[in-house]
Design a protein around this motif. Sequence first.
Motif, PDB file in Angstrom:
ATOM      1  N   UNK A  83       0.822  -1.021   0.107  1.00  0.00           N
ATOM      2  CA  UNK A  83       0.170   0.007   0.148  1.00  0.00           C
ATOM      3  C   UNK A  83       0.605   1.309  -0.062  1.00  0.00           C
ATOM      4  N   UNK A  84       2.084   1.258   0.760  1.00  0.00           N
ATOM      5  CA  UNK A  84       2.893   2.389   0.698  1.00  0.00           C
ATOM      6  C   UNK A  84       3.478   2.686  -0.633  1.00  0.00           C
ATOM      7  N   UNK A 125     -10.683   1.403  -9.771  1.00  0.00           N
ATOM      8  CA  UNK A 125     -10.078   0.986 -10.863  1.00  0.00           C
ATOM      9  C   UNK A 125      -8.575   1.119 -11.140  1.00  0.00           C
ATOM     10  N   UNK A 126      -8.071   2.241 -10.660  1.00  0.00           N
ATOM     11  CA  UNK A 126      -6.820   2.659 -10.618  1.00  0.00           C
ATOM     12  C   UNK A 126      -5.892   1.666  -9.873  1.00  0.00           C
ATOM     13  N   UNK A 127      -6.550   1.627  -8.473  1.00  0.00           N
ATOM     14  CA  UNK A 127      -5.761   0.382  -7.643  1.00  0.00           C
ATOM     15  C   UNK A 127      -5.968  -1.081  -8.168  1.00  0.00           C
ATOM     16  N   UNK A 128      -6.984  -1.468  -8.683  1.00  0.00           N
ATOM     17  CA  UNK A 128      -6.930  -2.763  -9.132  1.00  0.00           C
ATOM     18  C   UNK A 128      -6.177  -2.890 -10.374  1.00  0.00           C
ATOM     19  N   UNK A 129      -5.889  -2.061 -11.156  1.00  0.00           N
ATOM     20  CA  UNK A 129      -4.954  -1.996 -12.132  1.00  0.00           C
ATOM     21  C   UNK A 129      -3.524  -2.233 -11.814  1.00  0.00           C
ATOM     22  N   UNK A 130      -3.134  -1.264 -10.893  1.00  0.00           N
ATOM     23  CA  UNK A 130      -1.835  -1.170 -10.160  1.00  0.00           C
ATOM     24  C   UNK A 130      -1.664  -2.522  -9.536  1.00  0.00           C
ATOM     25  N   UNK A 131      -2.636  -2.989  -8.617  1.00  0.00           N
ATOM     26  CA  UNK A 131      -2.153  -4.002  -7.784  1.00  0.00           C
ATOM     27  C   UNK A 131      -1.885  -5.228  -8.741  1.00  0.00           C
ATOM     28  N   UNK A 132      -2.763  -5.670  -9.504  1.00  0.00           N
ATOM     29  CA  UNK A 132      -2.762  -6.883 -10.328  1.00  0.00           C
ATOM     30  C   UNK A 132      -1.638  -6.605 -11.603  1.00  0.00           C
ATOM     31  N   UNK A 133      -0.871  -5.694 -11.621  1.00  0.00           N
ATOM     32  CA  UNK A 133       0.113  -5.667 -12.508  1.00  0.00           C
ATOM     33  C   UNK A 133       1.476  -5.442 -11.663  1.00  0.00           C
ATOM     34  N   UNK A 134       2.019  -4.256 -11.883  1.00  0.00           N
ATOM     35  CA  UNK A 134       3.065  -3.975 -11.169  1.00  0.00           C
ATOM     36  C   UNK A 134       3.151  -4.169  -9.371  1.00  0.00           C
ATOM     37  N   UNK A 135       2.019  -3.867  -8.996  1.00  0.00           N
ATOM     38  CA  UNK A 135       1.523  -4.189  -7.330  1.00  0.00           C
ATOM     39  C   UNK A 135       2.217  -5.664  -6.985  1.00  0.00           C
ATOM     40  N   UNK A 136       1.972  -6.445  -7.986  1.00  0.00           N
ATOM     41  CA  UNK A 136       2.358  -7.961  -7.525  1.00  0.00           C
ATOM     42  C   UNK A 136       4.081  -8.186  -7.439  1.00  0.00           C
ATOM     43  N   UNK A 150      -5.375   4.289   0.901  1.00  0.00           N
ATOM     44  CA  UNK A 150      -6.158   2.689   0.880  1.00  0.00           C
ATOM     45  C   UNK A 150      -5.831   1.995   2.386  1.00  0.00           C
ATOM     46  N   UNK A 151      -7.311   2.119   3.021  1.00  0.00           N
ATOM     47  CA  UNK A 151      -7.082   1.386   4.140  1.00  0.00           C
ATOM     48  C   UNK A 151      -7.609  -0.260   4.150  1.00  0.00           C
ATOM     49  N   UNK A 152      -6.596  -0.926   4.714  1.00  0.00           N
ATOM     50  CA  UNK A 152      -6.899  -2.394   4.733  1.00  0.00           C
ATOM     51  C   UNK A 152      -7.788  -3.053   5.797  1.00  0.00           C
ATOM     52  N   UNK A 153      -9.003  -3.349   5.178  1.00  0.00           N
ATOM     53  CA  UNK A 153      -9.673  -4.132   6.366  1.00  0.00           C
ATOM     54  C   UNK A 153      -9.382  -5.596   6.427  1.00  0.00           C
ATOM     55  N   UNK A 173       2.903   6.190  -5.420  1.00  0.00           N
ATOM     56  CA  UNK A 173       2.602   6.795  -6.827  1.00  0.00           C
ATOM     57  C   UNK A 173       1.319   7.369  -7.136  1.00  0.00           C
ATOM     58  N   UNK A 174       0.538   7.281  -6.201  1.00  0.00           N
ATOM     59  CA  UNK A 174      -0.993   7.905  -6.365  1.00  0.00           C
ATOM     60  C   UNK A 174      -1.124   8.681  -5.155  1.00  0.00           C
ATOM     61  N   UNK A 175      -0.607   9.550  -4.725  1.00  0.00           N
ATOM     62  CA  UNK A 175      -0.779  10.370  -3.591  1.00  0.00           C
ATOM     63  C   UNK A 175      -2.166  10.901  -3.147  1.00  0.00           C
TER      64      UNK A 175
END
Length: 458
Positions: free
Chosen positions: A63-64, A347-358, A75-78, A69-71
Motif C-alpha cells: 500500500x505504501x 479501478x486505478x488501484x485494481x490495475x496497479x495491484x494486479x500488475x506492478x503491485x504484484x 487505501x485502508x486495509x480491512x 505513486x498515487x498520493x
Amino acid sequence: MNDKKWVLGLAAAMIAASALTACGSNDDGESSSSPTAGANKEPVTLKLHTYGNEQSYNWKKTIAAFEQKYPNIKVEVIGLSEKGDTQEATKKLDLAAASGEQMDILMFSDAAAYAQRVGLGMVEPLDPFLQKEGVDFASEYKVDTLMNGKYYALPGKFNPWYVLLNKTHLKEAGLEVPKDWTWDEFMDYAKKLTKTENGKTRYGTYFHGPQNGGWLEFMKLGLVNQEENADFLKADGTSNLDSPLFRKSVEMRVKMEKEDQSATPYAEMLSQKLHYRAQFFNQSTSMIVIGSWMNTELGGTDQFPLNFEVAVAPIPKNSPSDPSGFAPVTTDYMAMAAKSKHKDEVYTFLRWYTTEGQIVQAKNVPSWKKVSNEDLAQLIDTILSGTKTPEKVDKTSLIAVLSGAKSSKIIPPVTFQAEIYKAINEEFELLILGKQDIDTMIKKSQERTQKLIDANKK
C-alpha cells in the motif's frame, strides 16, 4: 458457502443493504466509465476488504508503494481474518455489506465466492473501465475471470497446480525431471519410484483427496488439463460426467492403487489422517500433485526441513498431442464494490495491484502476463529465500512450469456445488473401498448429479 439456504438468506440481506444504500454509486457525480484517477482534485480513502493477512500479503509495503505513486488515493486495509481463513472472511464481508459499511475494493479467494457475489449484485462490471483504457484482458492476464459475458474482477496471484518431485529419488531410479509428459508417463514414474524395504513401502505418489467433500481436484485429473469443460459441470450448467476424461480419472486412481500399488492407499489416508506436506517432506512418497502455494515451502521450513533435492513438473496431459500447460489455478479475484463512490480510484488501484503491485508485494507469482523472465526469476529468488535451504530446489524447473502454466476457462460455480462434490466423493469411496465397480460408480455419480441439477433449475 454453497448451501442454498445460506445463499437465499444472504440475498435477502443484500436486498436490505441495497435499500439502505439506494443512493447508488454515482451520487457524487463521478462517471463509472472513467477508468483512471492519476491526479484527482481531492484525496479519497478507499477501503480494501480482504481475507489476506499481513504475513501472507505484505500489505504495509504494498500500500505504501501505491500511495507513493498515487498520493491522492489512500487505501485502508480491512482485514477480515487474522489467520487468513477464507470462510470466516467471506462471512464477515457479507455482514459488512448487509450493514451498509463503506466498501470499495473486494478480494475473493475462489471462483465460488466471486460468482455468488456477482450474482447478488455486490460487484461492479469492469468492462467500461477496461475499454476506456484500451486494455485487452486476454493479453494482460493469465486467469480468465469472465462471468456472464463480463469481467467483474482482475486476477492477482497465479497459483497453478503442478507436480512436486523428489529429485533425489528420480536420480536413484534413473529418471529425468519431466518437462512435458502424459498421465501414462506419470503412472510409469510412480511404479518405478515405488520401493518396499523392511516391510515399509515408499509410494510413487500420494493423492490428498477426495475427502469429506473436499479436494475434488483429485477426482478430475484427466479433466483439469483441458482449456474448456475442465470441471464436473459444463459452462452451460449441464453434467460433464459423461466425458471419457472423467472415466479416465477414475480408472487411473483405481489402477494406481489396486493394480500398480504405486499410490498411497486411500484407506490409509483416511484412517491415519495423512497430509500431503508430511508425506512429501518425510519422503513417504516421491511425487505429489498439488498447488503452487507450496512455492513458499519448497526449500523446507522449521516444521518440515528439506533433506533431499526438489524439482517441479507440469500437470501431465492425456495424450502427447494435447496442448501443454493447462492446470487448475487459484487466484485472488480483485473486484470493485458496486456501491463504491470512488470507482475511478478503485479501478486505478485494481490495475496497479494486479500488475506492478504484484512485483512490489513479492509474495506470489502474478497473473499478469507482462512480467519479464528476469522479474519472474527475481520473484522466485525472493520467495525461496524465505525457506531454509533454497539451494536444494531445482529453480530452473520451477520457473519453466510457472511461466508455461495456463488457466482453463472459468466455469461459474453453482450454489449446489458442495452437494455435487459430496455425491461424487461418496461414490468414489464405495469404489475404492471395494464396495462397487467403476461402471456403477460412474453411473451413480451421473444420476445423483443430474438429480441435483434438475432440483435446482429455476
